[in-house]
Design an enzyme around this catalytic site. Sequence first.
Site, PDB file in Angstrom:
ATOM      1  N   SER A 245       0.824  -1.204   0.000  1.00 39.90           N
ATOM      2  CA  SER A 245       0.000   0.000   0.000  1.00 39.90           C
ATOM      3  C   SER A 245       0.870   1.272   0.000  1.00 39.90           C
ATOM      4  O   SER A 245       1.691   1.464  -0.897  1.00 39.90           O
ATOM      5  CB  SER A 245      -0.981  -0.054   1.177  1.00 39.90           C
ATOM      6  OG  SER A 245      -1.993   0.912   1.048  1.00 39.90           O
TER       7      SER A 245
ATOM      8  N   ASP B 279     -10.078  -4.759  -4.412  1.00 42.76           N
ATOM      9  CA  ASP B 279      -9.582  -3.721  -3.499  1.00 42.76           C
ATOM     10  C   ASP B 279     -10.465  -2.481  -3.591  1.00 42.76           C
ATOM     11  O   ASP B 279     -10.595  -1.878  -4.652  1.00 42.76           O
ATOM     12  CB  ASP B 279      -8.132  -3.365  -3.868  1.00 42.76           C
ATOM     13  CG  ASP B 279      -7.420  -2.555  -2.798  1.00 42.76           C
ATOM     14  OD1 ASP B 279      -8.095  -1.831  -2.041  1.00 42.76           O
ATOM     15  OD2 ASP B 279      -6.178  -2.642  -2.724  1.00 42.76           O
TER      16      ASP B 279
ATOM     17  N   HIS C  87      -7.973  -5.285  -0.106  1.00 49.73           N
ATOM     18  CA  HIS C  87      -6.757  -4.550   0.251  1.00 49.73           C
ATOM     19  C   HIS C  87      -6.038  -5.349   1.333  1.00 49.73           C
ATOM     20  O   HIS C  87      -6.163  -5.071   2.523  1.00 49.73           O
ATOM     21  CB  HIS C  87      -7.135  -3.133   0.740  1.00 49.73           C
ATOM     22  CG  HIS C  87      -5.962  -2.197   0.792  1.00 49.73           C
ATOM     23  ND1 HIS C  87      -5.294  -1.804  -0.353  1.00 49.73           N
ATOM     24  CD2 HIS C  87      -5.329  -1.589   1.827  1.00 49.73           C
ATOM     25  CE1 HIS C  87      -4.313  -0.983  -0.011  1.00 49.73           C
ATOM     26  NE2 HIS C  87      -4.304  -0.846   1.309  1.00 49.73           N
TER      27      HIS C  87
END
Length: 232
Positions: free
Chosen positions: A125, A180, A212
């Site tokens: 991320s 996601d 995610h």
Amino acid sequence: MAATSGSARLHRCMVSPAGSHSASLIFLHGSGDSGQGLRTWIKQVLNQDLAFQHIKVIYPTAPPRPYTPLKGGISNVWFDRLKISNDCPEHLESIDVMCQVLTDLIDDEVKTGIKKNRILVGGFSMGGCMAMHLAYRNHQDVAGVFALSSFLNKASAVYQALQKSDGVLPELFQCHGTADELVLHSWGEETNSMLKSLGVSTKFHSFPGVYHELSKVELEKLKSWILTKLPD
């Protein structure tokens, strides 16, 4: 003060190589996490540490700072941003400070005798975004870069740096879950095709139904890629 005072203050957790140390991997966590938190998460997904015979794995923790998406609340984040979106300006000031802090971490490895082309940087991320800034703007001589569930803003300073670059660029390994909802799969795809158009050798791996999060298949694929970039 602490944020700019180098890696001596950057808390880190490490997985030592089982044998002789000849390469290093710097793995950056996502926003609000920690190095220890990321290591524990990976261990849960893989049922074991991400560990190698010859590679030291380093999980640094981002220093706490006010974070705008949390209405200025304090969080362990690599940099600030206006919002989690790919169409707003980057907060370059905070990104550049952290590039310097992470450069100290790379330098620490070099001082122990590890060559720059035996160091990989990457992350999950926000950590993946940070790694792309670190490598493609400051350290184009590292072994490679990986970005999991990550993206760059549309007008990223990374793209601007690559437009001026004429050397060989580190290869990028990029993964993204199609489900996601926080960092859209399309943002990851767009980032990948922009980097490819600017000369980065890269493959984009999509994981159907993955949110995610880190998945076992993804981490196993990453592990294989790491060993092709940092052979014993």
